[in-house]
Design an enzyme around this catalytic site. Structure first.
Site, PDB file in Angstrom:
ATOM      1  N   LYS A 279      75.319  -2.532  38.874  1.00  0.00           N
ATOM      2  CA  LYS A 279      75.120  -1.302  38.104  1.00  0.00           C
ATOM      3  C   LYS A 279      74.781  -1.668  36.663  1.00  0.00           C
ATOM      4  O   LYS A 279      75.362  -2.618  36.110  1.00  0.00           O
ATOM      5  CB  LYS A 279      76.397  -0.450  38.165  1.00  0.00           C
ATOM      6  CG  LYS A 279      76.276   0.921  37.509  1.00  0.00           C
ATOM      7  CD  LYS A 279      77.562   1.734  37.695  1.00  0.00           C
ATOM      8  CE  LYS A 279      77.469   3.131  37.110  1.00  0.00           C
ATOM      9  NZ  LYS A 279      78.693   3.930  37.341  1.00  0.00           N
TER      10      LYS A 279
ATOM     11  N   SER B 288      78.007   8.422  39.383  1.00  0.00           N
ATOM     12  CA  SER B 288      76.950   7.864  38.584  1.00  0.00           C
ATOM     13  C   SER B 288      76.365   6.556  39.115  1.00  0.00           C
ATOM     14  O   SER B 288      75.314   6.143  38.656  1.00  0.00           O
ATOM     15  CB  SER B 288      77.457   7.622  37.155  1.00  0.00           C
ATOM     16  OG  SER B 288      78.493   6.667  37.157  1.00  0.00           O
TER      17      SER B 288
ATOM     18  N   SER C  27      82.643   7.868  40.537  1.00  0.00           N
ATOM     19  CA  SER C  27      81.272   7.348  40.514  1.00  0.00           C
ATOM     20  C   SER C  27      80.951   6.224  41.490  1.00  0.00           C
ATOM     21  O   SER C  27      79.797   5.846  41.625  1.00  0.00           O
ATOM     22  CB  SER C  27      80.917   6.880  39.105  1.00  0.00           C
ATOM     23  OG  SER C  27      80.565   7.994  38.318  1.00  0.00           O
TER      24      SER C  27
HETATM   25  N1  GLN Z   1      81.260  12.674  37.634  1.00  0.00           N
HETATM   26  C1  GLN Z   1      82.249  12.272  36.706  1.00  0.00           C
HETATM   27  C2  GLN Z   1      81.727  12.415  35.300  1.00  0.00           C
HETATM   28  O1  GLN Z   1      80.644  12.882  35.160  1.00  0.00           O
HETATM   29  C3  GLN Z   1      82.686  10.844  36.992  1.00  0.00           C
HETATM   30  C4  GLN Z   1      81.735   9.832  36.502  1.00  0.00           C
HETATM   31  C5  GLN Z   1      82.204   8.418  36.762  1.00  0.00           C
HETATM   32  O2  GLN Z   1      83.079   8.177  37.589  1.00  0.00           O
HETATM   33  N2  GLN Z   1      81.658   7.502  35.979  1.00  0.00           N
HETATM   34  O3  GLN Z   1      82.347  12.091  34.343  1.00  0.00           O
END
Ligand code: GLN
Length: 474
Positions: free
Chosen positions: A67, A143, A167
């Site tokens: 990532k 994400s 994410s």
């Molecule tokens: N969807 C959540 C957010 O937008 C979690 C994102 C993540 O785990 N990085 O913050």
């Protein structure tokens, strides 16, 4: 192919690390234009590492996609943001990268993501769109959408992602792969670009549960460079992985099966739980009474921490610098205005607001108290059950562009994943069948399994049983 299958072929001399890399590069060139999972990859340097690969190591010669918020020496690390896409190159390896290399793996490929990991669709990437390989009109989730999509499409063997509120697990669920968020403190965050430091963890996205265990084995453990990493030795995650679920107590939280959950998701998750029961698990209804506050709590704490972490992007030390500023304040303002996308700005504004004097107690202070209650819900539950089973996301992957103007709808869809981060406990998403949704056919759904802090071994054992049972024809 899974890591374990490839390892057998490598050890039998049927393939070589270089051949695997060439093959992946070919797949990326032929197919990734439709998917958009890779931001870039550096075949030349990977081939140099492959030539020196030590096949006797546990991940010897295996390429792992990374990532784009995890630093790999000499490579870009854009975090899906314009801020870092112009000129930033990592000056060092993150601890997880150092550990992967020590286990013989080859970091290969930088995977698209929501900007600074803020989002659940990868649509917040400022750099490109990533599509779900099961239906290219849909999101891969996020994400860590690039990581999940590449593993699902077969253009990566396995990948690393990060999980602050879901994410890793949610894109794994949407793309039909396995995703594991370790316990807070299990894996070093050194070299992960911080989003919300009290919630962030790095973990694997893989084709199989065994592969997730192999990667966790390599990256887990104490790191003096991360003050939140725990000085507790990691157990062997593979010895018990096939031990099954006979006699295990699995909790089904009432609050995770209420309204708003898609009927297809509910059916697949309930059937997956039934299959575990058929293998001898005891299914017990439980309650996690503070679940309804998880979204509000997370969306105070995560933006608060983000607003502080992202203060370092000021146009001086990292990445984008605005041209012709009037003075230093103007340089900060312009660089941030030009460098950050709309969701990141929204989070910084939210976070700054809840931390400002006069609002701190009402929002941030209160959220911290509710966070404690959410953690206690889990502590109580784990007095009665070995693990908790639930959906990962309320629906399968939605269409690209849906809810583009409705961030709140997006935040609410994180309801089942956020609590694990708030409580610091581990969670895994394992595929549990396909379902139709909103005009889409045969979209993956995931079963989430949550365990007590540092309970990854048991989590993997249950996930392995769920994986085996769903692979077996009914
Ligand atoms: N969807 C959540 C957010 O937008 C979690 C994102 C993540 O785990 N990085 O913050």
């Amino acid at each position: 192919m899974s890591i374990s299958t490839l390892r057998q072929q490598l050890l039998a001399g049927e393939t070589t690390p270089s051949a695997i890399l060439e093959r992946l590069a070919g797949d990326i060139a032929d197919h990734d234009r439709q998917i958009g999972a890779y931001l870039c990859h550096d075949l030349e340097s990977a081939l140099a590492e492959a030539a020196a690969a030590n096949l006797s190591l546990p991940l010897g010669g295996i390429p792992i996609a990374i990532k784009d918020n995890i630093n790999v020496l000499g490579q870009p690390c854009t975090c899906g943001s314009k801020f870092l896409s112009e000129n930033y190159r990592s000056p060092y390896d993150a601890t997880v990268i150092r550990k992967l290399r020590a286990a013989g793996a080859i970091p290969f490929g930088r995977m698209n993501m929501d900007e600074f990991a803020m989002g659940s669709s990868t649509e917040n990437s400022a750099l490109q769109t990533t599509r779900n390989p099961h239906d290219t009109g849909r999101i891969p989730g996020g994400s860590s959408g690039g990581s999940a999509a590449a593993v699902a499409a077969g253009s990566a063997i396995a990948a690393l992602g990060s999980d602050t509120g879901g994410s890793i697990r949610q894109p794994a669920s949407h793309c039909g792969v396995v995703g594991l968020k370790p316990s807070y403190g299990r894996v070093s965050r050194y070299g992960l670009v911080a989003f919300a430091s009290s919630l962030d963890q790095i973990g694997p996205l893989t084709r199989t549960v065994e592969d997730a265990a192999l990667i966790l084995q390599a990256i887990a453990g104490f790191d003096p460079a991360d003050s939140t990493s725990l000085d507790v030795p990691a157990p062997d995650y593979l010895t018990e992985i096939n031990a099954g679920v006979k006699g295990m107590k699995l909790g089904v939280p009432r609050e995770y099966f209420g309204g708003g959950i898609d009927p297809g998701v509910r059916k697949n998750v309930e059937e997956a739980i039934q299959r575990l029961a058929a293998q001898g698990a005891d299914i017990i209804e439980i309650s996690l009474p503070h679940t309804e506050h998880a979204v509000a709590t997370y969306y105070v704490i995560a933006p608060a921490e983000a607003s502080s972490n992202l203060a370092r992007f000021d146009g001086i030390r990292y990445g984008h610098r605005a041209a012709n500023p009037a003075d230093i304040l103007d340089l900060y303002k312009k660089s941030r205005e030009e460098g950050f996308g709309p969701e990141v700005k929204r989070r910084i504004i939210l976070g700054t607001y809840v931390l400002s004097s006069g609002y701190y107690d009402a929002y941030y202070g209160r959220a911290q108290k509710i966070r404690t209650l959410i953690r206690r819900d889990f502590e109580d539950a784990f007095q009665k059950v070995d693990a908790i089973v639930s959906p990962v996301a309320p629906t399968p992957a939605r269409r690209l562009g849906a809810y583009a103007d409705d961030p709140l709808h997006e935040y609410l869809s994180d309801i089942f994943t956020l609590s694990a981060n708030l409580a610091g406990i581990p969670g895994i998403s394992v595929p549990c069948g396909l379902s139709d949704f909103d005009g889409g056919r045969n979209l993956p759904t995931g079963l989430q399994i949550l365990g007590p802090h540092l309970g990854e071994a048991k989590l993997l054992q249950i996930a392995r049983a769920a994986e085996l049972a769903s692979a077996r024809p009914a």
